[in-house]
Design an enzyme around this catalytic site. Structure first.
Site, PDB file in Angstrom:
ATOM      1  N   ASP A  87      -5.915   2.410  -3.157  1.00 17.64           N
ATOM      2  CA  ASP A  87      -7.161   2.201  -2.428  1.00 17.64           C
ATOM      3  C   ASP A  87      -7.591   3.465  -1.694  1.00 17.64           C
ATOM      4  O   ASP A  87      -8.611   3.471  -1.004  1.00 17.64           O
ATOM      5  CB  ASP A  87      -7.074   1.006  -1.470  1.00 17.64           C
ATOM      6  CG  ASP A  87      -6.054   1.190  -0.357  1.00 17.64           C
ATOM      7  OD1 ASP A  87      -5.287   2.164  -0.383  1.00 17.64           O
ATOM      8  OD2 ASP A  87      -6.033   0.328   0.552  1.00 17.64           O
TER       9      ASP A  87
ATOM     10  N   SER B 146       0.818  -1.211   0.000  1.00 20.97           N
ATOM     11  CA  SER B 146       0.000   0.000   0.000  1.00 20.97           C
ATOM     12  C   SER B 146       0.855   1.267   0.000  1.00 20.97           C
ATOM     13  O   SER B 146       1.595   1.513  -0.942  1.00 20.97           O
ATOM     14  CB  SER B 146      -0.960  -0.040   1.189  1.00 20.97           C
ATOM     15  OG  SER B 146      -1.903   0.991   1.132  1.00 20.97           O
TER      16      SER B 146
END
Length: 444
Positions: free
Chosen positions: A240, A101
């Site tokens: 995300d 991430s």
């Protein structure tokens, strides 16, 4: 050792903490555990971000899946939310993303999605972890590698269809963090009609999140001002999350995006249950804005998986957190930065307005965070002097501020956060409370 799975999968330094052996074992274990729960011959969608370590971790993970008799739909470099979408779209048994991430390039991670496109429940993660120590038994027939086909096009079509309006006439800068959305994010905005200027969209395996992307929203903000653009979008490495900048270069965080989308849906009579889910870290200005709009707020623990849990419990269709994870449950099963960009920017376009104007539904109160190192985090709960000081500050601030004192979940730190009408007030009260914590709980 503690639990292998954290709040967002297994994560660590690639090669030392997250090894090829561990990736192989996780793939093998996932197939076996899914089989126990009725998956039959498991099919897993596998995707990754462009970190250099992703290639060999993908090889090991796929070998582990196939060794246990599972099939693999190999998606390649794709955003995390795209893999969640592909998993449901392909009716696969599960999805797996190799990504750390927003973390630096030397880290990587492995996280799983269920066949419903949601993060696996703790129980299944625990079963996978337990199986890692079991002796290996070769499958009677190794699994196959299957093509992803036109999965990316279907995902892009899905995002375009979720937008409120065309972005025609809007000039947008998008910071791709040299990550998984370096191709998709600019392409989506172009398909929505925007004039697009992409930055940090040349991943080389070692530059993901490197002083760019959602952890550095000032980068896209400066570029918006330099180019005279209408707005900026900033994604993290696996896309995300999304943060924004308006035409003046002011940063728009996840609280403001969530507030604007909630008010927009409420005004249109489309906010399910008249409820929005946020976390305990949401700015006090968010709560004021929701109260003014007549919208109910549910506050969850920090982390988008907990936001989703409370959304499912309450029936809410909109939730998110300050970091830029926003879940539009009508369209997605997880936080999706590309979807957030499409929804937020098109909200402004649909109203013939600007990003600055739609974000103005919420006034962001100044915030001060101080971390205090303490040897025993458990002592905080019974620290009467600390809580007396907290109550005194809360009483002084009243409705125009907020205090949050909590132990860190990952470090030996007590986090002291104060929001107030002015920055000076927030700084003064946070520093005073931090001094009290240090006096009563800190190292001698």
């Amino acid at each position: 050792m503690g639990r292998l799975f954290g709040t967002d999968g297994v994560r660590g330094l690639a090669g030392s903490e997250l090894t090829a052996e561990l990736a192989y074992g996780l793939g093998r274990a996932a197939v076996v555990v899914l089989g126990r729960h009725g998956a039959g011959r498991a099919t897993l969608v596998v995707g990754r971000d462009p970190r250099a370590s992703g290639e060999w971790l993908e090889d090991a993970l796929v070998d582990g899946i196939r060794s246990a008799g599972g099939d693999v739909i190999l998606a390649g470099v794709e955003p995390t939310p795209a893999i969640a979408f592909h998993t449901v779209d392909a009716r696969a048994s599960a999805g797996v993303v190799i990504s750390a991430s927003h973390n630096p390039p030397e880290y990587n991670g492995i996280k799983f999605f269920s066949n419903a496109g949601m993060k696996l429940p703790d129980q299944l993660e625990d079963e996978i972890e337990s199986f890692l120590t079991q002796p290996e038994e070769a499958a009677s027939e190794p699994g196959s590698i299957l093509p992803a086909g036109d999965a990316r096009e279907r995902y892009l079509d899905h995002l375009v269809n979720a937008a409120e309006a065309s972005l025609g006439g809007m000039a947008v800068v998008v910071d791709c963090a040299n990550g998984a959305a370096s191709v998709l994010a600019p392409e989506l905005l172009r398909r929505l009609g925007a004039t697009v200027h992409a930055i940090n969209a040349s991943p080389d395996g070692d530059n993901i999140n490197d002083e760019c992307g959602a952890l550095y929203p000032e980068v896209v903000a400066a570029e918006v001002v330099r180019l005279g653009a209408d707005a900026g979008v900033s994604h993290d490495g696996d896309a995300d999350r999304a943060l924004f900048a308006d035409a003046r270069g002011a940063i728009v965080d996840g609280d403001q995006v969530l507030a604007a989308c909630a008010v927009g849906l409420h005004e249109d009579g489309r906010l399910a249950g008249n409820t929005v889910v946020t976390t305990v870290m949401a700015n006090v200005g968010f709560h004021h804005a929701m109260r003014l709009a007549g919208i109910d707020v549910v506050s969850s623990k920090v982390g988008d998986r907990y936001v989703l849990e409370d959304m499912l419990l309450t029936g809410a269709m909109l939730g998110g957190e300050q970091s830029g994870h926003v879940i539009f449950r009508e369209h997605a099963t997880t936080g999706d930065g590309l979807l957030t960009a499409a929804r937020f920017l098109s909200l402004a376009a649909a109203r013939g307005s600007t990003v600055e104007d739609v974000a103005a539904v919420m006034r962001r109160y100044p915030q001060r965070m101080v971390n205090v190192e303490v040897p025993d985090l458990d002592a905080l709960e019974d620290a009467a002097d600390v809580w007396a000081a907290v109550r005194a500050v809360e009483s002084e601030l009243g409705d125009d501020g907020r205090v949050l004192v909590r132990p860190s979940g990952t470090e030996p730190l007590v986090r002291v956060m104060v929001e107030a009408e002015t920055e000076a007030l927030a700084v003064r009260h946070a520093d005073e409370l931090a001094a009290v914590v240090a006096e009563h709980l800190g190292n001698d």
